[in-house]
Design a protein around this motif. Structure first.
Motif, PDB file in Angstrom:
ATOM      1  N   GLY A  30       0.836  -1.207   0.000  1.00  0.00           N
ATOM      2  CA  GLY A  30       0.000   0.000   0.000  1.00  0.00           C
ATOM      3  C   GLY A  30       0.868   1.254   0.000  1.00  0.00           C
ATOM      4  N   ALA A  31       1.861   1.266   0.896  1.00  0.00           N
ATOM      5  CA  ALA A  31       2.730   2.452   0.973  1.00  0.00           C
ATOM      6  C   ALA A  31       3.456   2.637  -0.360  1.00  0.00           C
ATOM      7  CB  ALA A  31       3.733   2.288   2.114  1.00  0.00           C
ATOM      8  N   GLY A  32       3.961   1.543  -0.925  1.00  0.00           N
ATOM      9  CA  GLY A  32       4.676   1.626  -2.212  1.00  0.00           C
ATOM     10  C   GLY A  32       3.786   2.193  -3.300  1.00  0.00           C
ATOM     11  N   ALA A  33       2.532   1.692  -3.348  1.00  0.00           N
ATOM     12  CA  ALA A  33       1.615   2.143  -4.403  1.00  0.00           C
ATOM     13  C   ALA A  33       1.319   3.638  -4.253  1.00  0.00           C
ATOM     14  CB  ALA A  33       0.317   1.337  -4.351  1.00  0.00           C
ATOM     15  N   VAL A  34       1.038   4.067  -3.017  1.00  0.00           N
ATOM     16  CA  VAL A  34       0.700   5.485  -2.802  1.00  0.00           C
ATOM     17  C   VAL A  34       1.897   6.369  -3.159  1.00  0.00           C
ATOM     18  CG1 VAL A  34       0.139   7.221  -1.043  1.00  0.00           C
ATOM     19  CG2 VAL A  34      -1.040   5.010  -1.045  1.00  0.00           C
ATOM     20  N   ILE A  35       3.096   5.963  -2.681  1.00  0.00           N
ATOM     21  CA  ILE A  35       4.289   6.784  -2.947  1.00  0.00           C
ATOM     22  C   ILE A  35       4.543   6.854  -4.455  1.00  0.00           C
ATOM     23  CG2 ILE A  35       6.794   6.934  -2.632  1.00  0.00           C
ATOM     24  CD1 ILE A  35       6.366   5.576   0.114  1.00  0.00           C
ATOM     25  N   ALA A  36       4.476   5.696  -5.135  1.00  0.00           N
ATOM     26  CA  ALA A  36       4.762   5.673  -6.578  1.00  0.00           C
ATOM     27  C   ALA A  36       3.762   6.528  -7.348  1.00  0.00           C
ATOM     28  CB  ALA A  36       4.752   4.244  -7.091  1.00  0.00           C
ATOM     29  N   LYS A  37       2.511   6.550  -6.895  1.00  0.00           N
ATOM     30  CA  LYS A  37       1.479   7.348  -7.583  1.00  0.00           C
ATOM     31  C   LYS A  37       1.733   8.842  -7.392  1.00  0.00           C
ATOM     32  CE  LYS A  37      -2.826   6.222  -9.362  1.00  0.00           C
ATOM     33  NZ  LYS A  37      -2.277   5.654 -10.477  1.00  0.00           N
ATOM     34  N   ARG A  38       2.171   9.177  -6.172  1.00  0.00           N
ATOM     35  CA  ARG A  38       2.286  10.601  -5.831  1.00  0.00           C
ATOM     36  C   ARG A  38       3.582  11.236  -6.299  1.00  0.00           C
ATOM     37  NH1 ARG A  38       0.221  11.213   0.235  1.00  0.00           N
ATOM     38  NH2 ARG A  38      -1.975  10.789  -0.113  1.00  0.00           N
ATOM     39  N   VAL A  39       4.651  10.442  -6.405  1.00  0.00           N
ATOM     40  CA  VAL A  39       5.968  11.048  -6.612  1.00  0.00           C
ATOM     41  C   VAL A  39       6.061  11.727  -7.987  1.00  0.00           C
ATOM     42  CG1 VAL A  39       7.074   8.989  -7.551  1.00  0.00           C
ATOM     43  CG2 VAL A  39       8.453  10.670  -6.356  1.00  0.00           C
ATOM     44  N   PRO A  40       6.532  12.983  -8.024  1.00  0.00           N
ATOM     45  CA  PRO A  40       6.724  13.592  -9.343  1.00  0.00           C
ATOM     46  C   PRO A  40       7.923  12.954 -10.044  1.00  0.00           C
ATOM     47  CG  PRO A  40       7.401  15.098  -7.594  1.00  0.00           C
ATOM     48  CD  PRO A  40       6.905  13.860  -6.926  1.00  0.00           C
ATOM     49  N   MET A  41       7.885  12.948 -11.374  1.00  0.00           N
ATOM     50  CA  MET A  41       8.974  12.344 -12.147  1.00  0.00           C
ATOM     51  C   MET A  41      10.338  12.896 -11.731  1.00  0.00           C
ATOM     52  SD  MET A  41       8.644   9.985 -14.086  1.00  0.00           S
ATOM     53  CE  MET A  41       9.700   9.686 -15.431  1.00  0.00           C
ATOM     54  N   THR A  42      10.354  14.192 -11.369  1.00  0.00           N
ATOM     55  CA  THR A  42      11.630  14.833 -11.044  1.00  0.00           C
ATOM     56  C   THR A  42      12.218  14.304  -9.736  1.00  0.00           C
ATOM     57  OG1 THR A  42      10.235  16.583 -10.196  1.00  0.00           O
ATOM     58  CG2 THR A  42      11.336  17.011 -12.276  1.00  0.00           C
ATOM     59  N   ALA A  43      11.356  13.689  -8.899  1.00  0.00           N
ATOM     60  CA  ALA A  43      11.858  13.210  -7.604  1.00  0.00           C
ATOM     61  C   ALA A  43      12.134  11.707  -7.643  1.00  0.00           C
ATOM     62  CB  ALA A  43      10.847  13.528  -6.509  1.00  0.00           C
ATOM     63  N   MET A  44      12.069  11.122  -8.841  1.00  0.00           N
ATOM     64  CA  MET A  44      12.229   9.670  -8.964  1.00  0.00           C
ATOM     65  C   MET A  44      13.604   9.173  -8.493  1.00  0.00           C
ATOM     66  SD  MET A  44      10.093   7.477  -9.707  1.00  0.00           S
ATOM     67  CE  MET A  44       8.900   7.407 -10.981  1.00  0.00           C
ATOM     68  N   PRO A  45      14.704   9.870  -8.813  1.00  0.00           N
ATOM     69  CA  PRO A  45      16.009   9.334  -8.382  1.00  0.00           C
ATOM     70  C   PRO A  45      16.096   9.173  -6.868  1.00  0.00           C
ATOM     71  CG  PRO A  45      16.319  11.088  -9.971  1.00  0.00           C
ATOM     72  CD  PRO A  45      14.864  11.078  -9.630  1.00  0.00           C
ATOM     73  N   GLN A  46      15.594  10.172  -6.101  1.00  0.00           N
ATOM     74  CA  GLN A  46      15.677  10.027  -4.645  1.00  0.00           C
ATOM     75  C   GLN A  46      14.752   8.929  -4.142  1.00  0.00           C
ATOM     76  OE1 GLN A  46      15.311  12.890  -6.337  1.00  0.00           O
ATOM     77  NE2 GLN A  46      14.373  14.480  -5.094  1.00  0.00           N
ATOM     78  N   LEU A  47      13.620   8.724  -4.853  1.00  0.00           N
ATOM     79  CA  LEU A  47      12.715   7.641  -4.445  1.00  0.00           C
ATOM     80  C   LEU A  47      13.421   6.288  -4.647  1.00  0.00           C
ATOM     81  CD1 LEU A  47       9.845   6.766  -3.562  1.00  0.00           C
ATOM     82  CD2 LEU A  47       9.327   6.474  -5.973  1.00  0.00           C
ATOM     83  N   VAL A  48      14.089   6.170  -5.798  1.00  0.00           N
ATOM     84  CA  VAL A  48      14.811   4.925  -6.080  1.00  0.00           C
ATOM     85  C   VAL A  48      15.889   4.711  -5.012  1.00  0.00           C
ATOM     86  CG1 VAL A  48      16.328   3.785  -7.744  1.00  0.00           C
ATOM     87  CG2 VAL A  48      14.330   5.014  -8.547  1.00  0.00           C
ATOM     88  N   ALA A  49      16.594   5.787  -4.653  1.00  0.00           N
ATOM     89  CA  ALA A  49      17.629   5.671  -3.620  1.00  0.00           C
ATOM     90  C   ALA A  49      16.996   5.224  -2.304  1.00  0.00           C
ATOM     91  CB  ALA A  49      18.353   7.008  -3.444  1.00  0.00           C
ATOM     92  N   ALA A  50      15.831   5.800  -1.963  1.00  0.00           N
ATOM     93  CA  ALA A  50      15.165   5.432  -0.709  1.00  0.00           C
ATOM     94  C   ALA A  50      14.764   3.955  -0.745  1.00  0.00           C
ATOM     95  CB  ALA A  50      13.933   6.311  -0.492  1.00  0.00           C
ATOM     96  N   PHE A  51      14.247   3.493  -1.882  1.00  0.00           N
ATOM     97  CA  PHE A  51      13.849   2.080  -1.991  1.00  0.00           C
ATOM     98  C   PHE A  51      15.062   1.153  -1.859  1.00  0.00           C
ATOM     99  CE2 PHE A  51       9.582   2.677  -4.464  1.00  0.00           C
ATOM    100  CZ  PHE A  51       8.989   3.077  -3.284  1.00  0.00           C
TER     101      PHE A  51
END
Ligand code: NAP
Length: 466
Positions: free
Chosen positions: A72-93
């Protein structure tokens, strides 16, 4: 489910993962690739749950709750994250993969009978080795990814932090880890296990802090690779084929991606793996001199006129296009130009934007035809014949200092030769520098016209004028 059947299903999942990677290698097949990956993962999870069912209702509840909360958390975060913030999301994962490796190894150490890795009160030596190595890589990945996340997300300065003798310190820590690993295998000591964890956590941080902003993309993909190897390590501990295959796929594809990016940025792969590269050069960047030379400024009207009368226009998108979400307006502009008989192409630099493939994804989202999108090496020779290079929110990837200025942090990075076009139209909000923090000479050339403003707003008014 028998061991043989679950092994077979894991292999099927592994093949689906390989097909996913293959699919993801081209925009036209990437959705299909994603689908293969999702089916493969669902199959792997189901096989694990049915093959090794949780013991009792309470355990099922814990597993299902974990799946629901994590998924659930993954789905919500992936839906909300702007494309520009994707690298930091990948780093967090990635940091979570590293942490999971540490948790599973600790679980195996404290409940070895559950993993079948103990006999007559002693661990299998091989399991101790896998556990020790997995936990070390996992802990390095964890802190390294947390720091990469903090740097990319602006929660920590992107500037390199250079400790004196950092290479020596890192080498000593790595040597200490090897010794501790050998002692751990010999003694089965829980204390040594946690010492390995602590030293690895420190090493992970030390490897990443000296790396400057301009080199971050390689770091993220390198950590991706590390997280894969950590997962493969756990796979051996758990005797889980799916995890070994997946971990190896992530580990090797991450390493290949790092290599490709190093090549695109003219960096040495070995120095990245060892950590602490690019920092010296990046530290020299952003010297902060205020530029006072005049530039030629134009309006949307001028840009529309120039492009309408051009034969060939090459569009060079960059990070600013992503921030402004200008891709849809850009495609509409290109459509209008094509109607006027203008030949329009898109030139993509391998590290344009903030992650590999960033520009391709945005252009695909705006339905830009794939056959109009070209990689650097395929289009660079065409700039001298182009009437207009339309640079939209890109900067570093067009900076000729990369070819001439040995002191520049981007020296050696191949760049798009936009300055060779008859006219360069440069859309950006002001005279600010790009990610690497270096001045771009192209702004001041006679054949350059600056169009100041938000990329989407500027393109929208060019559209009106067209
Ligand atoms: P860049 O060099 O960072 O330049 C982007 C430019 O866009 C800036 O100069 C900025 O200038 C402008 N801009 C920002 N917001 C805008 C807006 N709303 N409208 C119009 N312009 C806007 O980007 P790039 O040319 O794409 O180069 C990528 C850089 O990022 C490279 O240095 C690369 O190494 C690094 N990097 C790449 C990756 C990757 O994997 N692709 C990952 C991390 C870092 P103003 O402020 O004046 O508007």
């Amino acid at each position: 489910m028998s061991e043989n059947v679950s092994s077979l299903l894991y292999i099927v999942a592994g093949v689906l993962f390989i097909m996913a990677l293959r699919g993801l290698s081209h925009p036209t097949t990437s959705r299909q690739g994603n689908l293969y990956g999702m089916i493969g993962m669902a199959l792997a999870v189901l096989t694990t749950l049915i093959g090794h069912p949780p013991a009792g209702a309470a355990a099922w509840v814990i597993v299902l709750l974990g799946l629901a909360i994590g998924g659930g958390a993954g789905a919500v975060i992936a839906k909300r994250v702007p494309m520009t913030a994707m690298p930091q999301l990948v780093a967090a994962f990635h940091s979570l993969v590293g942490l999971a490796a540490v948790a599973v190894a600790a679980g195996a150490l404290y409940a070895p009978q559950a993993f079948g890795i103990i006999e007559n009160g002693h661990f299998h030596k091989q399991s101790l080795f896998e556990m020790g190595l997995g936990v070390a890589i996992g802990a390095i990945t964890f802190t390294g990814s947390v720091i990469a996340f903090a740097k990319l997300d602006g929660r920590m300065s992107g500037k390199p932090i250079m400790l004196p003798q950092r290479h020596l310190i890192n080498a000593l820590l790595a040597a200490a880890l090897v010794v501790l690993l050998a002692l751990f295998i010999g003694t089965e000591s829980k204390f040594l296990f946690w010492l390995i964890v602590i030293l690895s956590l420190v090493l992970g941080g030390l490897i990443i802090i000296p790396i400057g902003g301009a080199d971050m993309p390689v770091v993220v993909s390198m950590l991706n690779s590390y997280s894969g190897w950590a997962a493969a390590g756990i796979g051996f501990t758990l005797g889980n084929l799916a995890l070994i295959i997946t971990g190896a796929l992530v580990g090797s594809s991450g390493a290949i991606l790092s290599y490709i990016m190093c090549h695109a940025m003219n960096r040495s792969f070995i120095s990245v793996i060892l950590g602490g590269f690019g920092g010296d050069a990046a530290a020299a960047a952003g010297g902060g001199q205020v530029e006072t030379r005049p530039v030629k400024q134009g309006s949307a009207d001028d840009a529309a006129y120039i492009m309408k009368n051009a034969e060939r226009v090459i569009i060079v998108p960059g990070y600013g296009m992503a921030v402004a979400q200008a891709q849809h307006s850009l495609r509409e502009m290109a459509d209008l130009l094509k109607k006027e008989g203008v030949d329009v192409k898109y030139a993509i630099h391998p590290v344009a934007g903030r992650m590999p493939g960033h520009m391709n994804v945005l252009l695909a989202e705006a339905n830009v035809p794939y056959d109009e999108v070209f990689e650097l090496e395929d289009i660079n020779g065409e700039f001298p014949q182009a009437d207009v290079a339309f640079v939209i929110g890109a900067n570093d990837v067009t900076n000729p200092a990369a070819k001439t200025d040995k002191a520049s942090p981007i020296y050696g990075m191949p760049i798009l030769d936009v300055e060779k076009a008859k006219t360069v139209l440069f859309i950006k909000r002001g005279m600010g520098s790009g990610y690497a923090g270096v001045e771009n000479e192209v702004f001041f050339r006679d054949n350059t016209m600056m169009l100041f403003g938000d990329a989407k707003k500027v393109v929208d008014s060019i559209l009106k004028n067209l």
